[in-house]
Design an enzyme around this catalytic site. Structure first.
Site, PDB file in Angstrom:
ATOM      1  N   SER A  43      -2.837 -45.847  27.557  1.00  0.00           N
ATOM      2  CA  SER A  43      -2.441 -44.838  28.530  1.00  0.00           C
ATOM      3  C   SER A  43      -1.760 -43.650  27.834  1.00  0.00           C
ATOM      4  O   SER A  43      -2.351 -43.050  26.947  1.00  0.00           O
ATOM      5  CB  SER A  43      -1.547 -45.479  29.600  1.00  0.00           C
ATOM      6  OG  SER A  43      -1.448 -44.658  30.741  1.00  0.00           O
ATOM      7  N   ASP A 157      -7.058 -47.285  33.338  1.00  0.00           N
ATOM      8  CA  ASP A 157      -5.874 -47.358  32.483  1.00  0.00           C
ATOM      9  C   ASP A 157      -5.788 -48.650  31.670  1.00  0.00           C
ATOM     10  O   ASP A 157      -5.865 -49.748  32.219  1.00  0.00           O
ATOM     11  CB  ASP A 157      -4.628 -47.238  33.368  1.00  0.00           C
ATOM     12  CG  ASP A 157      -3.388 -46.875  32.595  1.00  0.00           C
ATOM     13  OD1 ASP A 157      -2.961 -47.677  31.747  1.00  0.00           O
ATOM     14  OD2 ASP A 157      -2.830 -45.794  32.846  1.00  0.00           O
TER      15      ASP A 157
END
Length: 303
Positions: A43, A157
């Site tokens: 991320s 993510d």
């Protein structure tokens, strides 16, 4: 800290705007004799790590440090796809203009971005191909950003499955492995500033509605004493809780030489306008972690 250079593998965790603290950590390591040869990120860790591996972290730091709250809002492009609130194209285009796109295999540092294959329900390591495809996939935090379709896979993510990706660095032989977790224990001395500053009366109606929407999310996420929790509160805090648990298991399983923890209440998910504060927190936490004189495989000592 001595002046002898030490080779390092660096692991950068996920956590929204708290990931800006990674900049301060990297700055501290660079200034204190660590040569980062291998980097894995999830991320925001993938975003900061990829930009650093591309040799453009100074450019990004200068840009992000100047962002106001309204600037952050303008980077959010509403999606008409029910899979996410924002498309993420606008921020990716800005970053490509700043950094210049390139392939991961051409970077000077061995870099891995971690994403999640939402259909196969498994972790994906992105180590080749366009850098910003890897970053866009790794930051696709649901339900904020839409998934990123890449090579026939729907990627989201990386923090959903591996918020602290230590394993990708194990193939590299370096003297020390350093992991930066963004889910550290809360620090009661850190208080989020009010999120009502910096509004511009000249904003168009649509822009103002988006700003109010995001600020509402910020207030909810930052109001830890509120008895009421909305849907976004539940989603964000649930994912944060899950990621913290996974990160702790990764730390226990792989035992990196140095662990730098950023408090989970350092800022809320969208507070990218607080870059300078987060960078300083990262520098301070790195200083504290190295001052402990961790002495494992890398024989790290701080003076």
């Amino acid at each position: 800290m001595g002046t002898q250079e030490r080779t390092a593998s660096l692991v950068l965790g996920s956590g929204g705007a708290r990931g800006l603290a990674h900049i301060g950590v990297i700055g501290f390591l660079d200034a204190n004799g660590f040569e980062i040869r291998c980097l894995a990120g999830s991320s925001m860790g993938a975003l900061i790590g990829g930009i650093y591996a591309a040799g453009k972290l100074d450019v990004y730091t200068q840009w992000v440090s100047e962002l106001s709250r309204n600037d952050v809002v303008r980077l959010l492009d509403l999606s008409f796809d029910r899979s996410g609130l924002f498309k993420g194209d606008r921020i990716m285009n800005v970053l490509k203009d700043l950094i210049g796109d390139r392939n991961i295999e051409d970077l000077s540092i061995d870099f891995t971005a971690v994403a999640t294959d939402i259909e196969a329900q498994k972790e994906v390591w992105l180590r080749r191909g366009p850098l910003f495809d890897a970053i866009r996939a790794s930051i696709a935090f649901p339900p904020v950003f839409t998934p990123h379709e890449y090579r026939g896979r729907q990627l989201v993510d990386g923090g959903l499955v591996n918020p602290l990706p230590i394993a990708p660095t194990l193939v590299n032989e370096t003297e020390v492995t350093i992991a930066v977790s963004l889910g550290g224990e809360m620090d009661e001395q850190l208080n989020s500033p009010p999120s009502t500053k910096g509004k511009q009366a000249a904003d168009p109606d649509a822009q103002r509605r988006i700003a109010q929407f995001i600020e509402g999310l910020q207030r909810k996420l930052g109001s830890r004493d509120s008895p009421d929790m909305g849907m976004f509160d539940i989603i964000a805090r649930s994912i944060d809780t899950m990621q913290t648990g996974i990160a702790r298991s990764k730390l226990a399983a792989y035992s990196p030489d140095i662990v730098i923890e950023i408090p989970s209440n350092a800022c809320t998910f969208f507070e990218f306008h607080r870059a300078r504060e987060m960078i300083e927190i990262g520098r301070q936490r790195a200083t504290q972690a190295l001052a402990l004189g961790v002495n494992r495989k890398g024989d790290i000592q701080s003076s």
